[in-house]
Design an enzyme around this catalytic site. Structure first.
Site, PDB file in Angstrom:
ATOM      1  N   HIS A  87      43.872  79.854  27.011  1.00  0.00           N
ATOM      2  CA  HIS A  87      43.524  80.560  28.245  1.00  0.00           C
ATOM      3  C   HIS A  87      42.785  81.869  27.973  1.00  0.00           C
ATOM      4  CE1 HIS A  87      47.566  82.618  27.761  1.00  0.00           C
ATOM      5  NE2 HIS A  87      46.900  83.630  28.264  1.00  0.00           N
ATOM      6  N   ASP A 223      48.624  75.815  23.814  1.00  0.00           N
ATOM      7  CA  ASP A 223      47.747  76.860  24.350  1.00  0.00           C
ATOM      8  C   ASP A 223      47.083  77.643  23.214  1.00  0.00           C
ATOM      9  OD1 ASP A 223      46.486  78.770  25.839  1.00  0.00           O
ATOM     10  OD2 ASP A 223      48.237  79.367  26.998  1.00  0.00           O
ATOM     11  N   SER A 654      49.093  87.774  25.219  1.00  0.00           N
ATOM     12  CA  SER A 654      48.593  86.410  25.107  1.00  0.00           C
ATOM     13  C   SER A 654      47.726  86.297  23.860  1.00  0.00           C
ATOM     14  CB  SER A 654      47.761  86.042  26.339  1.00  0.00           C
ATOM     15  OG  SER A 654      48.582  85.908  27.472  1.00  0.00           O
TER      16      SER A 654
END
Length: 725
Positions: A87, A223, A654
């Site tokens: 992402h 991810d 992240s």
């Protein structure tokens, strides 16, 4: 007597628990040796603080990058290979995707350096060193100054410091405030701007579970994505050039193949974005009951509309996938935040903490003089903020979701430049606006935007105080008898600014002609009226109240550090490099619901729904699962996918590396559990968990699924008994 002693002991324990927990905190890496090393080793860490952060020799910090300024990444090979989240790389993946080459759907893998794709405007930043500069930044600042005067002096001091600080020509100096700007640190940085896409799994792996699983445990998402840093021939930062070479890092992370077990030490290194751990109870209550619910309601409308279009149209799905994910991410986070704050009795804890603070202040004459009315003044200021804070959230959330207003704002910036500096100002601004609109309008659907306008502007007009709604918008609403779909249809027929060819043609006119055409456009007229109303009715009052709150919060932060000497304070996240640490462990989400700490590929197949937007699984992955062809990446015959631990993380983390006790890479941070998203405001060790992709699942996808074995060969895999960094 014994009962009294027990009650006193219990009271002391409860109060101490209001302070920080062993796994709470986002700590500055250069202070670990002084503040955290002993505790980290008690939790299982086997390396030293100097091996984590050192200026004079290669350390773990030299493998950590701020990825694009919005995520974290880590260098995992001596040839500049960078690992981050799918992402985090999504915008780059999307920008290179077309209907013919749909990298979102199918994934992308460069099989050699020549196939790696450049990404204009993408960069990574390394931290070279960190220094405290509080004394220099606050020189000349006095208590008598108002907020504007104080900030002016601070800005002047920082400008002078940046000019005189010792650094190389290719380095930059960044100064940030900490502890509500009671303290300041200088960061010397190196930024590399030639960053190329190397690999990304299909979204059915990289975003498996999509919106349903977002912020949720158990999770089964791979991810991750891969990029490569390129440098000039001297290994220094350089603009993109075909002649650039892969960057040779000071440090590349080694990768552990050993996996983790419950209780193992973990550490997350990265650039967390924003936390507010030291707010008063009145502010937390306002977040829970006013701000979060307002923003949730707006995003719920937007998501419903975009989702309806994406499910029907593949082109819209490509255009809006990243935008939808961005809207949905915060939407679900805020829902979990309200739930977590309620479930952990955050308000009661804050009030108990404040009661003890006030008790200690009242007992000390000097503190009482300086801090006696501090909490009551904060409560009063937040009460004043409540209605304008609601209006602010409505304006920002709604106008930012309507792309007509985004384009109008860009075009209006040309008008403003022309009004300020004439044709010269217009021409200086023009290339930026053209570049933005060229990219932006490629990912725009007027049909989607028109529907968003109708639904969200209805909320804007109907849900807030009438004085906060622009006269132009009121007139358009009344002209259509409150039918906002008709009002939208009329406005979008009147404007031409969403037509790329028409806009491009008008921007070929002379500056004066272009400015006149922009001023006359119906959408720009409406945008300007909405903006003007917000500035007059909300922004001025908001800034005045927020200025008072900033001063009070800064004083409150200073007071807490004086009053609670036994408490170890960590600074709120502000986008700078931090280390957080904890242990691998499950959690009890609610009564009778206990979650384990690992998930496996078996769980992916249990969730598999053929053809489903969120839970489809690529055929090759299904075949690998059927054949149990896991290579060296399995554990007891099962392929691990994700795990959780008690590391205190937030947005910006992240893509952060999850490291083991020896500083080896074991996973990739990408999310938090839904019940613990309130950790930005109130960390609770019982339910706050960060979610990581197991590094072995990442290696399995690269090796067995993508057949990109050349990338595996770049990495240093550690197998067997752990070795030091």
């Amino acid at each position: 007597m014994r009962r009294l002693h027990l009650l006193l002991t219990t009271a002391v324990f409860i109060f101490i628990s209001l302070f920080s927990f062993a796994t709470e905190g986002m700590w500055l890496p250069h202070l670990l040796e002084k503040l955290n090393e002993k505790e980290m080793k008690s939790l299982g860490m086997k390396i030293s603080a100097k091996e984590i952060f050192s200026i004079n020799s290669g350390s773990l910090k030299d493998a950590i990058v701020s990825f694009g300024g919005f995520c974290t990444g880590e260098v995992i090979s001596t040839r500049g290979l960078v690992l981050t989240n799918h992402h985090c790389g999504f915008d780059a993946i999307q920008n290179h995707s077309t209907l013919e080459h749909n990298y979102i759907r199918d994934g992308f893998w460069a099989m050699n350096n020549g196939q790696e794709i450049p990404n204009p405007n993408l960069f990574v930043t390394f931290i070279v060193r960190i220094e405290e500069v509080t004394q220099q930044v606050l020189a000349g600042v006095s208590k008598q100054m108002n907020e504007s005067e104080r900030q002016s002096q601070v800005d002047k001091n920082m400008d002078a410091l940046r000019k005189t600080v010792k650094k190389e020509s290719y380095q930059a100096a960044l100064i940030r405030g900490f502890f509500e700007n009671n303290q300041y640190y200088l960061f010397i940085t190196e930024t590399y701007r030639d960053v190329r896409l190397v690999g990304a799994p299909p979204s059915a792996i990289g975003n498996f579970g999509k919106d349903t699983d977002n912020w949720i445990w158990p999770r089964h998402t791979g991810d991750f994505s891969l990029f490569r840093i390129y440098a000039g021939k001297d290994n220094k930062p350089a603009d993109y050039s075909p002649d650039n070479i892969p960057y040779t890092p000071k440090k590349a992370l080694s990768i552990s193949m050993n996996g983790v077990k419950e209780g193992d030490f973990t550490m997350v290194f990265g650039f967390p974005g924003r936390t507010t751990e030291y707010l008063p109870a009145s502010a937390v209550e306002q977040i829970m009951t006013v701000n979060d619910p307002a923003k949730i309601a707006i995003r719920e409308q937007a998501l419903s509309i975009i989702d309806g279009f994406m499910r029907k149209d593949e082109q819209v799905k490509i255009q809006y996938a990243s935008k939808y994910a961005g809207i949905q991410n915060a939407y679900k986070k805020w829902q979990g935040e309200v739930l977590g704050l309620t479930q952990t009795n955050a308000l009661d804890k804050k009030r108990q903490y404040e009661a003890e603070f006030q008790k200690r202040v009242n007992a000390n004459p000097q503190w009482k003089t300086g801090y006696g009315n501090l909490l009551s003044d904060l409560d009063a200021a937040y009460a004043e903020l409540k209605p304008v804070g609601f209006a602010r959230d409505y304006y920002l959330e709604i106008t930012s979701k309507i792309e007509l207003f985004t384009v109008a704002g860009q075009l209006q910036s040309l008008v403003s430049a022309y009004e300020k500096d004439g044709e010269k100002g217009y021409n200086q601004r023009l290339p930026q606006v053209k570049g933005f609109l060229d990219d932006f309008l490629k990912e725009h659907s007027t049909a989607v935007d028109k529907k968003l306008f109708a639904a969200l502007m209805k909320m804007f007009v109907m849900d807030q105080e009438k004085e906060n709604v622009s006269e132009q918008m009121k007139k358009r609403s009344m002209a259509e008898a409150g039918d906002f779909e008709k009002a939208a249809e009329k406005l979008y027929n009147e404007t031409v600014i969403l037509d790329a060819k028409t806009v491009a043609g008008r921007l070929q006119l002379t500056a004066a002609e272009a400015v006149n055409s922009i001023r006359a456009d119906a959408a720009v007229v409406l945008y300007n009226d909405i903006l003007k109303t917000y500035q007059q009715q909300v922004q001025g009052r908001l800034n005045e109240i927020q200025g008072r709150i900033n001063r009070l919060q800064r004083l409150y932060m200073q007071a807490q550090t004086e009053v609670f000497k036994e408490k170890r304070f960590y600074p709120d996240a502000n986008g700078t490099m931090r280390v957080t640490y904890g242990n691998v462990k499950g959690y009890e989400a609610r009564d009778a619901v206990r979650y384990d700490f690992y998930t496996y590929l078996d769980g992916v197949m249990e969730k598999y729904k053929p053809g489903d937007y969120e839970f489809d699984v690529p055929e090759k992955l299904r075949q690998l699962y059927h054949d149990k062809d896991y290579g060296p990446y399995a554990s007891n015959g099962k392929l691990p996918v994700c795990f959780i631990a008690s590391n205190h993380t937030t947005g910006g983390n992240s893509g952060s590396p999850a490291l083991d006790a020896n500083g080896h890479l074991i996973g990739l941070n990408f999310d938090r559990v839904w019940e613990g998203t309130m950790s930005d405001i109130n960390y609770d060790p019982g339910i706050c968990r960060n979610i990581m992709v197991d590094i072995r699942y990442i290696l399995f996808i690269i090796d067995k699924f993508a057949d990109a074995k050349h990338l595996i060969k770049e990495m240093n895999l550690v197998v067997g008994p752990p070795k030091k960094v």
